[in-house]
Design a protein around this motif. Structure first.
Motif, PDB file in Angstrom:
ATOM      1  N   MET A   1       0.838  -1.197   0.000  1.00 25.57           N
ATOM      2  CA  MET A   1       0.000   0.000   0.000  1.00 25.57           C
ATOM      3  C   MET A   1       0.871   1.244   0.000  1.00 25.57           C
ATOM      4  SD  MET A   1      -2.692   1.314   2.901  1.00 25.57           S
ATOM      5  CE  MET A   1      -3.342   2.979   2.825  1.00 25.57           C
ATOM      6  N   THR A   2       0.507   2.199  -0.834  1.00 27.61           N
ATOM      7  CA  THR A   2       1.186   3.490  -0.873  1.00 27.61           C
ATOM      8  C   THR A   2       0.163   4.594  -0.680  1.00 27.61           C
ATOM      9  OG1 THR A   2       2.884   2.679  -2.414  1.00 27.61           O
ATOM     10  CG2 THR A   2       2.573   5.069  -2.275  1.00 27.61           C
ATOM     11  N   VAL A   3       0.505   5.562   0.148  1.00 32.47           N
ATOM     12  CA  VAL A   3      -0.310   6.769   0.283  1.00 32.47           C
ATOM     13  C   VAL A   3       0.381   7.857  -0.529  1.00 32.47           C
ATOM     14  CG1 VAL A   3      -1.321   8.469   1.833  1.00 32.47           C
ATOM     15  CG2 VAL A   3      -1.050   6.100   2.594  1.00 32.47           C
ATOM     16  N   LEU A 173       4.202   4.720  -7.507  1.00 33.78           N
ATOM     17  CA  LEU A 173       3.230   3.662  -7.262  1.00 33.78           C
ATOM     18  C   LEU A 173       3.739   2.300  -7.731  1.00 33.78           C
ATOM     19  CD1 LEU A 173      -0.019   5.573  -8.244  1.00 33.78           C
ATOM     20  CD2 LEU A 173       0.493   4.612  -5.980  1.00 33.78           C
ATOM     21  N   ALA A 174       4.772   2.294  -8.536  1.00 35.83           N
ATOM     22  CA  ALA A 174       5.347   1.037  -9.021  1.00 35.83           C
ATOM     23  C   ALA A 174       6.450   0.519  -8.116  1.00 35.83           C
ATOM     24  CB  ALA A 174       5.883   1.228 -10.441  1.00 35.83           C
ATOM     25  N   HIS A 175       6.692   1.175  -6.988  1.00 35.92           N
ATOM     26  CA  HIS A 175       7.794   0.818  -6.103  1.00 35.92           C
ATOM     27  C   HIS A 175       7.286   0.622  -4.673  1.00 35.92           C
ATOM     28  CE1 HIS A 175      10.671   1.796  -9.301  1.00 35.92           C
ATOM     29  NE2 HIS A 175       9.834   2.775  -9.600  1.00 35.92           N
ATOM     30  N   ALA A 218      -3.946   4.858 -11.778  1.00 35.99           N
ATOM     31  CA  ALA A 218      -2.759   4.043 -11.500  1.00 35.99           C
ATOM     32  C   ALA A 218      -2.759   3.450 -10.103  1.00 35.99           C
ATOM     33  CB  ALA A 218      -1.493   4.884 -11.698  1.00 35.99           C
ATOM     34  N   LEU A 219      -3.680   3.876  -9.241  1.00 36.41           N
ATOM     35  CA  LEU A 219      -3.718   3.370  -7.870  1.00 36.41           C
ATOM     36  C   LEU A 219      -4.015   1.879  -7.840  1.00 36.41           C
ATOM     37  CD1 LEU A 219      -5.807   6.176  -6.076  1.00 36.41           C
ATOM     38  CD2 LEU A 219      -3.329   5.828  -5.911  1.00 36.41           C
ATOM     39  N   GLY A 220      -3.310   1.170  -6.958  1.00 38.59           N
ATOM     40  CA  GLY A 220      -3.621  -0.223  -6.716  1.00 38.59           C
ATOM     41  C   GLY A 220      -4.799  -0.348  -5.771  1.00 38.59           C
ATOM     42  N   GLU A 221      -5.251  -1.559  -5.592  1.00 37.99           N
ATOM     43  CA  GLU A 221      -6.436  -1.795  -4.758  1.00 37.99           C
ATOM     44  C   GLU A 221      -6.269  -1.279  -3.341  1.00 37.99           C
ATOM     45  OE1 GLU A 221      -9.210  -5.574  -3.280  1.00 37.99           O
ATOM     46  OE2 GLU A 221      -7.590  -5.876  -4.730  1.00 37.99           O
ATOM     47  N   ASP A 222      -5.050  -1.349  -2.806  1.00 36.45           N
ATOM     48  CA  ASP A 222      -4.808  -0.943  -1.415  1.00 36.45           C
ATOM     49  C   ASP A 222      -4.173   0.435  -1.292  1.00 36.45           C
ATOM     50  OD1 ASP A 222      -5.803  -3.373  -0.426  1.00 36.45           O
ATOM     51  OD2 ASP A 222      -3.861  -4.352  -0.738  1.00 36.45           O
TER      52      ASP A 222
END
Length: 305
Positions: A1-3, A173-175, A218-222
């Motif tokens: 998860m990334t904020v 977001l890819a890291h 581009a956001l992931g699910e979390d």
């Protein structure tokens, strides 16, 4: 998860509605509390340092003369006198000194802990915290407009910077990072330039909204996204600003997030972000493998000592 924290300088809550900018109307949010300290209205370096640290300006030190630092001791001392002047006057004096001395100030940086100090947090261009050069470039563009810079050149440079900053956020977001924060000065610079040009400022809001849409996609699910501003911008065409000075900062700061909650004050942002990031295990997801770099060949080419 990334904020992801998008610090959209001068994103005005009233103008979000005026321009019907759905891109920044996320799951929750709206107008938030901000503050003024050395100026009569919120001032960029002071507020963003508070957003990152959760501290008052007197505690984080980015206030008055602390918002700028000069390599020349005499100029640094002089800045303590000009520290409480308004932004326009400070900019004019700074430009004069730069032209006469060949040196320029840099945005002061706090030594207090911020939400970007975690091992798996990253930050790019955050006034008062990290690398203020892109902000200085935006300020330079505003000065150039005042001196007659053509609109096409101003927008090419301004939106070029904007694209770089949003591109950086999207790449993070890819890291495996827990917090990724970036400051974008586009709407502040456009607001000062186009405070009496509704169509031009509307286009700037739409462009920034398009970049926000790309981050959301581009956001992931979390992952979570927080859009936040330090203040708004008064204009000649927005009815509630009648009788006010156009192109001056308004109190209509804004925040919106993809989560069910959102900070209600610029003082609450750090706590909110860290609480969301605490749910993350991104640090464990990264690879600890080293990189087998051909150092001998790089030395032959002169890239390494």
């Amino acid at each position: 998860m990334t904020v992801v924290v998008l610090a959209l300088d001068a994103l005005d809550a009233g103008l979000v509605d005026h321009f019907d900018l759905d891109a920044v109307r996320l799951e929750s949010g709206g107008e938030i509390e901000t503050f003024a300290n050395t100026q009569a209205v919120p001032y960029t370096p002071e507020v963003w340092a508070t957003v990152a640290t959760g501290l008052e300006p007197a505690e984080h030190g980015i206030t008055g003369s602390g918002t700028s630092e000069w390599a020349n001791p005499a100029l640094d001392l002089a800045s303590t006198v000009t520290g409480r002047l308004d932004e326009s006057t400070r900019g004019t004096l700074g430009k004069l000194v730069r032209s006469r001395t060949g040196t320029r100030e840099r945005i002061g940086e706090t030594d207090r802990e911020s939400m970007f100090d975690a091992d798996d947090a990253v930050v790019h261009n955050w006034p008062g915290v990290a690398d203020g050069r892109p902000l200085q470039r935006a300020w330079d563009l505003m000065n150039a407009v005042a001196e007659g810079m053509p609109r096409h050149a101003f927008e090419r440079e301004l939106f070029g910077l904007c694209a770089q900053q949003f591109g950086w956020a999207r790449e993070m977001l890819a890291h495996p990072v827990s917090i990724a924060g970036v400051h974008v000065h586009t709407l502040d610079a456009a607001g000062h330039a186009y405070a009496d040009d509704e169509a031009a400022l509307g286009r700037a809001y739409d462009r920034v909204g398009g970049f926000v849409d790309e981050i959301v996609a581009a956001l992931g699910e979390d992952d979570d996204l927080l859009v936040v501003s330090d203040h708004g911008m008064r204009t000649a065409f927005y009815p509630p600003d009648a009788g006010e000075t156009p192109a001056s900062h308004s109190w209509r700061a804004y925040a919106s997030s993809t989560a069910e909650t959102c900070p209600r004050s610029v003082y609450d942002v750090r706590r909110w972000v860290e609480e969301r990031a605490a749910q993350s295990e991104t640090g464990a997801a990264g690879s600890d493998e080293g990189i087998d770099m051909p150092t001998d060949r790089l030395r032959e080419l002169g890239y390494l000592d």
